[in-house]
Design a protein around this motif. Structure first.
Motif, PDB file in Angstrom:
ATOM      1  N   GLU A  92       0.824  -1.214   0.000  1.00 48.06           N
ATOM      2  CA  GLU A  92       0.000   0.000   0.000  1.00 48.06           C
ATOM      3  C   GLU A  92       0.859   1.266   0.000  1.00 48.06           C
ATOM      4  OE1 GLU A  92      -2.462  -2.973   2.481  1.00 48.06           O
ATOM      5  OE2 GLU A  92      -0.375  -2.640   1.897  1.00 48.06           O
ATOM      6  N   LEU A  93       2.026   1.201   0.627  1.00 46.23           N
ATOM      7  CA  LEU A  93       2.887   2.382   0.718  1.00 46.23           C
ATOM      8  C   LEU A  93       3.674   2.638  -0.566  1.00 46.23           C
ATOM      9  CD1 LEU A  93       4.234   1.910   4.342  1.00 46.23           C
ATOM     10  CD2 LEU A  93       2.867   3.841   3.527  1.00 46.23           C
ATOM     11  N   THR A  94       3.864   1.582  -1.351  1.00 45.71           N
ATOM     12  CA  THR A  94       4.628   1.730  -2.593  1.00 45.71           C
ATOM     13  C   THR A  94       3.930   2.723  -3.520  1.00 45.71           C
ATOM     14  OG1 THR A  94       5.464  -0.536  -2.425  1.00 45.71           O
ATOM     15  CG2 THR A  94       5.580   0.531  -4.586  1.00 45.71           C
ATOM     16  N   GLY A  95       4.647   3.768  -3.878  1.00 47.14           N
ATOM     17  CA  GLY A  95       4.106   4.791  -4.775  1.00 47.14           C
ATOM     18  C   GLY A  95       3.311   5.885  -4.102  1.00 47.14           C
ATOM     19  N   SER A  96       3.077   5.759  -2.797  1.00 51.82           N
ATOM     20  CA  SER A  96       2.312   6.795  -2.098  1.00 51.82           C
ATOM     21  C   SER A  96       3.233   7.899  -1.597  1.00 51.82           C
ATOM     22  CB  SER A  96       1.565   6.186  -0.901  1.00 51.82           C
ATOM     23  OG  SER A  96       2.479   5.798   0.113  1.00 51.82           O
ATOM     24  N   GLY A  97       2.637   9.062  -1.310  1.00 53.24           N
ATOM     25  CA  GLY A  97       3.431  10.195  -0.848  1.00 53.24           C
ATOM     26  C   GLY A  97       4.147   9.923   0.458  1.00 53.24           C
ATOM     27  N   VAL A  98       3.408   9.432   1.447  1.00 48.97           N
ATOM     28  CA  VAL A  98       4.011   9.177   2.750  1.00 48.97           C
ATOM     29  C   VAL A  98       4.972   7.989   2.670  1.00 48.97           C
ATOM     30  CG1 VAL A  98       2.205   7.619   3.584  1.00 48.97           C
ATOM     31  CG2 VAL A  98       3.516   8.988   5.212  1.00 48.97           C
ATOM     32  N   GLY A  99       4.726   7.082   1.732  1.00 48.86           N
ATOM     33  CA  GLY A  99       5.608   5.933   1.577  1.00 48.86           C
ATOM     34  C   GLY A  99       7.009   6.316   1.142  1.00 48.86           C
ATOM     35  N   ILE A 100       7.136   7.423   0.421  1.00 52.19           N
ATOM     36  CA  ILE A 100       8.455   7.874  -0.030  1.00 52.19           C
ATOM     37  C   ILE A 100       9.406   8.026   1.150  1.00 52.19           C
ATOM     38  CG2 ILE A 100       9.709   9.867  -0.966  1.00 52.19           C
ATOM     39  CD1 ILE A 100       7.400  10.211  -2.945  1.00 52.19           C
ATOM     40  N   PHE A 101       8.919   8.651   2.220  1.00 53.58           N
ATOM     41  CA  PHE A 101       9.770   8.882   3.380  1.00 53.58           C
ATOM     42  C   PHE A 101      10.190   7.571   4.037  1.00 53.58           C
ATOM     43  CE2 PHE A 101       7.098  12.679   2.978  1.00 53.58           C
ATOM     44  CZ  PHE A 101       8.075  13.640   2.865  1.00 53.58           C
ATOM     45  N   ILE A 102       9.258   6.622   4.088  1.00 46.10           N
ATOM     46  CA  ILE A 102       9.557   5.320   4.691  1.00 46.10           C
ATOM     47  C   ILE A 102      10.633   4.598   3.887  1.00 46.10           C
ATOM     48  CG2 ILE A 102       8.618   3.075   5.301  1.00 46.10           C
ATOM     49  CD1 ILE A 102       7.643   5.359   7.100  1.00 46.10           C
ATOM     50  N   PHE A 103      10.506   4.623   2.566  1.00 44.25           N
ATOM     51  CA  PHE A 103      11.470   3.902   1.736  1.00 44.25           C
ATOM     52  C   PHE A 103      12.819   4.611   1.690  1.00 44.25           C
ATOM     53  CE2 PHE A 103       7.421   2.279  -0.214  1.00 44.25           C
ATOM     54  CZ  PHE A 103       7.558   1.001   0.310  1.00 44.25           C
ATOM     55  N   ILE A 104      12.824   5.933   1.850  1.00 44.90           N
ATOM     56  CA  ILE A 104      14.094   6.652   1.995  1.00 44.90           C
ATOM     57  C   ILE A 104      14.816   6.156   3.245  1.00 44.90           C
ATOM     58  CG2 ILE A 104      15.125   8.889   2.575  1.00 44.90           C
ATOM     59  CD1 ILE A 104      13.076  10.188   0.725  1.00 44.90           C
ATOM     60  N   LEU A 105      14.078   6.070   4.352  1.00 48.62           N
ATOM     61  CA  LEU A 105      14.674   5.599   5.602  1.00 48.62           C
ATOM     62  C   LEU A 105      15.149   4.156   5.485  1.00 48.62           C
ATOM     63  CD1 LEU A 105      12.137   7.198   8.102  1.00 48.62           C
ATOM     64  CD2 LEU A 105      14.559   7.789   7.915  1.00 48.62           C
ATOM     65  N   GLU A 106      14.369   3.310   4.815  1.00 48.01           N
ATOM     66  CA  GLU A 106      14.776   1.915   4.644  1.00 48.01           C
ATOM     67  C   GLU A 106      16.064   1.830   3.831  1.00 48.01           C
ATOM     68  OE1 GLU A 106      12.645  -2.266   3.381  1.00 48.01           O
ATOM     69  OE2 GLU A 106      12.475  -0.585   1.980  1.00 48.01           O
ATOM     70  N   GLY A 107      16.172   2.653   2.799  1.00 50.34           N
ATOM     71  CA  GLY A 107      17.392   2.656   1.998  1.00 50.34           C
ATOM     72  C   GLY A 107      18.608   3.046   2.812  1.00 50.34           C
ATOM     73  N   TRP A 108      18.446   4.060   3.640  1.00 51.91           N
ATOM     74  CA  TRP A 108      19.581   4.511   4.451  1.00 51.91           C
ATOM     75  C   TRP A 108      19.954   3.485   5.502  1.00 51.91           C
ATOM     76  CZ3 TRP A 108      17.149   9.997   4.958  1.00 51.91           C
ATOM     77  CH2 TRP A 108      17.270  10.645   3.724  1.00 51.91           C
ATOM     78  N   LEU A 109      18.953   2.810   6.061  1.00 46.54           N
ATOM     79  CA  LEU A 109      19.242   1.750   7.032  1.00 46.54           C
ATOM     80  C   LEU A 109      20.104   0.673   6.391  1.00 46.54           C
ATOM     81  CD1 LEU A 109      18.720   0.394   9.824  1.00 46.54           C
ATOM     82  CD2 LEU A 109      16.722  -0.681   8.784  1.00 46.54           C
ATOM     83  N   ASN A 110      19.849   0.402   5.116  1.00 50.64           N
ATOM     84  CA  ASN A 110      20.590  -0.632   4.383  1.00 50.64           C
ATOM     85  C   ASN A 110      21.842  -0.090   3.696  1.00 50.64           C
ATOM     86  OD1 ASN A 110      18.631  -2.544   5.090  1.00 50.64           O
ATOM     87  ND2 ASN A 110      17.342  -1.992   3.338  1.00 50.64           N
ATOM     88  N   GLY A 111      22.203   1.146   4.014  1.00 52.62           N
ATOM     89  CA  GLY A 111      23.424   1.718   3.447  1.00 52.62           C
ATOM     90  C   GLY A 111      23.299   2.135   1.997  1.00 52.62           C
ATOM     91  N   ASN A 112      22.070   2.421   1.554  1.00 54.18           N
ATOM     92  CA  ASN A 112      21.845   2.823   0.163  1.00 54.18           C
ATOM     93  C   ASN A 112      21.126   4.166   0.128  1.00 54.18           C
ATOM     94  OD1 ASN A 112      21.341   3.087  -2.545  1.00 54.18           O
ATOM     95  ND2 ASN A 112      19.827   1.448  -2.659  1.00 54.18           N
ATOM     96  N   PRO A 113      21.853   5.266  -0.045  1.00 56.22           N
ATOM     97  CA  PRO A 113      21.231   6.593  -0.023  1.00 56.22           C
ATOM     98  C   PRO A 113      20.677   7.059  -1.367  1.00 56.22           C
ATOM     99  CG  PRO A 113      23.603   6.816  -0.185  1.00 56.22           C
ATOM    100  CD  PRO A 113      23.324   5.328  -0.119  1.00 56.22           C
ATOM    101  N   GLU A 114      20.811   6.252  -2.427  1.00 57.11           N
ATOM    102  CA  GLU A 114      20.535   6.762  -3.766  1.00 57.11           C
ATOM    103  C   GLU A 114      19.067   7.069  -4.025  1.00 57.11           C
ATOM    104  OE1 GLU A 114      22.646   7.925  -6.021  1.00 57.11           O
ATOM    105  OE2 GLU A 114      24.055   7.584  -4.390  1.00 57.11           O
ATOM    106  N   PHE A 115      18.140   6.276  -3.449  1.00 60.15           N
ATOM    107  CA  PHE A 115      16.715   6.560  -3.661  1.00 60.15           C
ATOM    108  C   PHE A 115      16.377   7.929  -3.089  1.00 60.15           C
ATOM    109  CE2 PHE A 115      12.298   6.370  -2.013  1.00 60.15           C
ATOM    110  CZ  PHE A 115      11.640   6.277  -3.220  1.00 60.15           C
ATOM    111  N   GLY A 116      16.831   8.202  -1.863  1.00 60.67           N
ATOM    112  CA  GLY A 116      16.595   9.504  -1.250  1.00 60.67           C
ATOM    113  C   GLY A 116      17.297  10.614  -2.000  1.00 60.67           C
ATOM    114  N   ALA A 117      18.505  10.329  -2.470  1.00 55.20           N
ATOM    115  CA  ALA A 117      19.272  11.345  -3.187  1.00 55.20           C
ATOM    116  C   ALA A 117      18.566  11.777  -4.468  1.00 55.20           C
ATOM    117  CB  ALA A 117      20.666  10.807  -3.505  1.00 55.20           C
ATOM    118  N   GLU A 118      17.953  10.810  -5.154  1.00 49.14           N
ATOM    119  CA  GLU A 118      17.223  11.131  -6.390  1.00 49.14           C
ATOM    120  C   GLU A 118      16.047  12.060  -6.100  1.00 49.14           C
ATOM    121  OE1 GLU A 118      14.704   8.840  -9.925  1.00 49.14           O
ATOM    122  OE2 GLU A 118      15.881   7.693  -8.478  1.00 49.14           O
ATOM    123  N   ILE A 119      15.308  11.786  -5.006  1.00 46.66           N
ATOM    124  CA  ILE A 119      14.182  12.636  -4.628  1.00 46.66           C
ATOM    125  C   ILE A 119      14.676  14.053  -4.332  1.00 46.66           C
ATOM    126  CG2 ILE A 119      12.351  12.997  -2.932  1.00 46.66           C
ATOM    127  CD1 ILE A 119      11.823  10.550  -4.597  1.00 46.66           C
TER     128      ILE A 119
END
Length: 320
Positions: A150-177
């Motif tokens: 449900e969060l995939t593609g949603s506005g609030v989901g963006i923030f969650i997936f940015i945090l998940e990327g950083w937790l996993n050592g991958n900042p690129e999704f957040g960097a693109e935003i």
């Protein structure tokens, strides 16, 4: 701008005055939450806390869990999150954790994806700011195990997936935003996400990338976040060029700004990292900075289980 916020405050006060003769709890809580956020955004933290505590108290007294259906969000959940951020800045990490837990508990009672995502967003962000990766992982898994699709593609989901990327050592999704926001000269929804992105580059030792982002971000940042980002800049300079005059100057700027802004946790972080690097370099300024670090620890009433407190006390013990 400050003028726009003043207009918002005036409008909010007018609405609240009119509501005195009405029984519209939901609208009152929504207006007070937006005012609390506006006070926070203009760094009037005392008024922000007072306003948001009113939201939390009255929301819990009334027990209305249906505000989000009419206003698109739950004011109390949001108030808990903003209060957590204020507590973090003010050097009260245990209180910050308590606020996000209470926010999650309320969101679970509502049992709707929007307040759940907001509550867990604040919880994961606070954990990241306190460098508690294990707790951040727990929060994100709790939310995403139930709501990932449900969060995939949603506005609030963006923030969650940015945090998940950083937790996993991958900042690129957040960097693109964030690149898109900068290109469009837009303000990102939370400057702390920008800070955490840079922190992720530091974690994976991508110091040049961190430097490039800081060059872009520092002119855009709010004054109260600058101590944290000048601390990051000092670390990148040290890693790339050594403990030169610029690194010293950035650490001292971070400390001076945190003192001026009365943000004790950011001060604690800056002084600790400065002391850590001075010790590593066997620098003559170490004893003076360690003395300051010791005084900060002695005044710290909360956060004794945090990564920062444990490492700071360990550093002092090692230098005795």
């Amino acid at each position: 701008s400050r003028e726009r916020y003043e207009e918002a405050f005036a409008g909010g006060k007018q609405i609240l005055e009119r509501l005195k003769s009405q029984e519209n709890h939901q609208l009152k809580m929504s207006v007070l939450t937006f005012m609390g956020q506006a006070y926070r955004n203009t760094w009037d933290l005392k008024k922000a806390e007072k306003t948001l505590k009113t939201v939390i108290k009255e929301s819990n007294q009334v027990g209305d869990l249906n505000v989000y259906k009419n206003y698109g969000f739950d004011p109390c959940v949001y108030a808990y999150g903003i209060m957590a951020m204020i507590a973090f800045l003010k050097g009260r990490p245990d209180s910050a954790r308590s606020y996000v837990i209470e926010g999650i508990e309320r969101a679970k009672k509502i049992n709707n994806i929007q307040p759940m995502a907001i509550a867990y967003n604040f919880a994961a962000k606070i954990s990241a700011l306190l460098r508690d990766r294990d707790q951040m992982d727990v929060f994100l898994k709790e939310l995403l195990d139930q709501y990932r699709d449900e969060l995939t593609g949603s506005g609030v989901g963006i923030f969650i997936f940015i945090l998940e990327g950083w937790l996993n050592g991958n900042p690129e999704f957040g960097a693109e935003i964030m690149r898109k926001n900068i290109e469009q000269d837009e303000s990102f929804a939370s400057r702390w996400f920008e800070y955490l992105m840079v922190d992720t580059y530091l974690e994976i030792e991508a110091y040049q990338e961190a430097t490039d982002w800081l060059t872009l971000l520092l002119p855009r940042e709010d004054p109260y976040i600058l101590p944290a980002m000048y601390r990051q800049k000092a670390i990148t300079i040290f890693q790339l060029k050594g403990l030169n005059e610029d690194a010293h100057a950035c650490f001292k700027s971070a400390i001076d700004m945190a003192e001026k802004n009365n943000t004790p946790w950011l001060l604690f972080e800056a002084v600790y990292d400065y002391a850590r690097i001075l010790q590593q370099e066997n620098n003559k300024e170490l004893s003076k900075v360690l003395k300051y670090l010791t005084s900060i620890i002695e005044q710290q009433k909360e956060g004794k289980s945090t990564w920062l407190y444990k490492n700071a006390t360990k550093l002092i013990a090692e230098t005795k």
